[in-house]
Design an enzyme around this catalytic site. Structure first.
Site, short mmCIF file in Angstrom:
data_model
loop_
_atom_site.label_atom_id
_atom_site.label_comp_id
_atom_site.label_asym_id
_atom_site.label_seq_id
_atom_site.Cartn_x
_atom_site.Cartn_y
_atom_site.Cartn_z
NE ARG A 38 0.11 48.75 -50.84
CZ ARG A 38 0.16 48.94 -52.15
NH1 ARG A 38 0.65 50.06 -52.63
NH2 ARG A 38 -0.28 48.01 -52.99
CG ASP A 61 -1.29 49.80 -41.56
OD1 ASP A 61 -1.47 48.76 -42.25
OD2 ASP A 61 -0.37 49.92 -40.75
N GLY A 84 -6.08 46.04 -58.19
CA GLY A 84 -5.20 45.50 -59.22
C GLY A 84 -4.08 44.65 -58.67
CE1 TYR A 85 -2.81 46.66 -54.61
CE2 TYR A 85 -4.54 45.87 -53.16
CZ TYR A 85 -3.71 46.88 -53.59
OH TYR A 85 -3.76 48.12 -52.98
NE ARG A 86 2.69 39.06 -57.83
CZ ARG A 86 3.87 38.44 -57.88
NH1 ARG A 86 3.90 37.12 -57.86
NH2 ARG A 86 4.98 39.12 -57.96
CG HIS A 127 5.72 45.10 -65.51
ND1 HIS A 127 4.83 45.94 -64.87
CD2 HIS A 127 6.76 44.91 -64.64
CE1 HIS A 127 5.29 46.25 -63.68
NE2 HIS A 127 6.46 45.62 -63.50
CG ASN A 130 6.50 40.12 -68.85
OD1 ASN A 130 6.50 40.93 -67.93
ND2 ASN A 130 7.62 39.66 -69.37
CG ASP A 157 0.39 48.27 -68.26
OD1 ASP A 157 0.23 47.07 -67.96
OD2 ASP A 157 1.33 48.95 -67.84
#
Length: 365
Positions: A38, A61, A84-86, A127, A130, A157
């Site tokens: 980004r 962008d 790896g986003y929501r 994370h 959790n 992870d």
């Protein structure tokens, strides 16, 4: 580029943790991994962000039409896409699997999340700790008289996340070579950690594993599988599970095997733990290394990262190599004919924008 994955093109949508770690392995073994960063300042100092070694970076962008079009042209050429986003973020950006697989039907689309793409917790933040907590793995990790302790972020992870994502991607790539069709790899850390717990779950249902911490065979409860403090404040570890290794350990500790209580009876573990702790506390770590060398007692000193890097065993195998003036762990595992290699240090965001545009035949800046 060389390596077994040479020729494969990988797009990584910039993220943290398991996603860049998985693509680091792809890059180590020769894949052309391009990280779409980004605009703006990165969260980590790039040269120390080791997960990004061997990769190239282009800044786009994705809220701008021109950069979106550039990214879509990359998707059309890629073998693998990793994000790896929501759930829903890639869809909102215009890069969900439905769109990307239409543009490139042979694309393997890897998705990394903690909770998975579906379910009531899919949109919750989280994370490593959790995901460990919810799978049951955290509850059985650590000392009996303290709160549960995570093993860094190595388990969820990297172990249950990145490595399962990587396995799924490579399995899908092999299948795509036969079918000509790509697919979505939905890797969730709760799935991976649960799968990593296969052995413990079997022992629990057999009744040979208790639900208490530090009370079992490989959780630090057994006197023959734990770490002990030495007289100089360092630590040593023993893992003498098999009878012959345990006998060697007992002999090295100067004990009469026949006079010790049965180690297979858990009622004797407290006594043996105290006995072994007292014996190990009587000498320095170096003294124990000298005593235990070539005793075949499943003994090793507990080293720091710095000590490990200079140890003869690590030096012989070149476990650490220098890249960009910094010490990096070498690519693993080791292939006899087409090994992985360190080629490029982690890039600054956008460092390779022009180079990537040329190599991927994109429009010039």
């Amino acid at each position: 580029m060389s390596g077994p994955l040479s020729g494969y093109k990988v797009i990584e949508f910039a993220g943290l943790g398991p996603t860049p770690f998985s693509t680091c392995l792809l890059a180590d073994f020769g894949a052309d991994v391009v990280r779409i960063d980004r605009p703006g300042k990165p969260m980590l100092v790039p040269k120390y962000d080791f997960y990004n070694r061997n990769k190239r970076s282009i800044v786009l962008d994705l809220k701008k039409d021109e950069d979106q079009q550039t990214a879509h042209r990359m998707v059309e050429q890629a073998d693998i896409l990793v994000e790896g986003y929501r759930p829903g973020v890639m869809e909102r950006l215009g890069f969900g699997p439905d769109i990307c697989l239409v543009r490139n039907p042979r694309l393997v689309y890897g998705r990394m999340t903690g909770w998975g793409q579906s379910g009531p917790m899919a949109m919750e933040a989280g994370h490593d700790i959790n995901y460990l907590a919810m799978t049951g793995a955290l509850l059985v990790t650590g000392h009996a008289d303290r709160e549960p302790t995570p093993a860094l972020n190595l388990v969820a992870d990297l172990g249950g996340g990145a490595m399962y994502l990587l396995f799924g991607i490579l399995a899908a790539v092999l299948e795509a070579q036969k079918s000509g069709k790509g697919q979505v790899v939905d890797a969730a850390m709760i799935d991976g950690v649960s799968h990593l717990s296969l052995g413990v779950l079997g022992f629990l249902q057999q009744g040979s594993w208790t639900t208490s911490r530090q009370d079992n065979l490989v959780d630090g409860g057994a006197p023959f599988y734990r770490a002990y403090r030495t007289s100089d404040g360092n630590f040593v570890s023993v893992g003498a599970i098999e009878p012959q290794f345990y006998a060697a350990l007992v002999a090295a500790l100067g004990q009469d095997f026949a006079s010790l209580p049965d180690r297979d009876d858990r009622a004797n573990w407290a006594y043996l733990n105290d006995l072994f702790a007292t014996i190990f506390a009587g000498k320095t770590r170096e003294e124990w290394i000298a005593i235990m060398t070539q005793k075949d007692a499943c003994f090793s000193p507990v080293l720091s990262y710095e000590e490990a890097r200079s140890h003869p065993q690590f030096n012989e195998r070149n476990v650490y190599q220098t890249l960009g003036g910094l010490h990096h762990p070498a690519p693993a595992p080791r292939l006899s004919r087409t090994p992985g290699e360190l080629r490029m240090p982690p890039p600054e965001p956008g460092q390779h924008s022009e180079e990537v545009r040329r190599a991927w035949k994109l429009d010039p800046i």
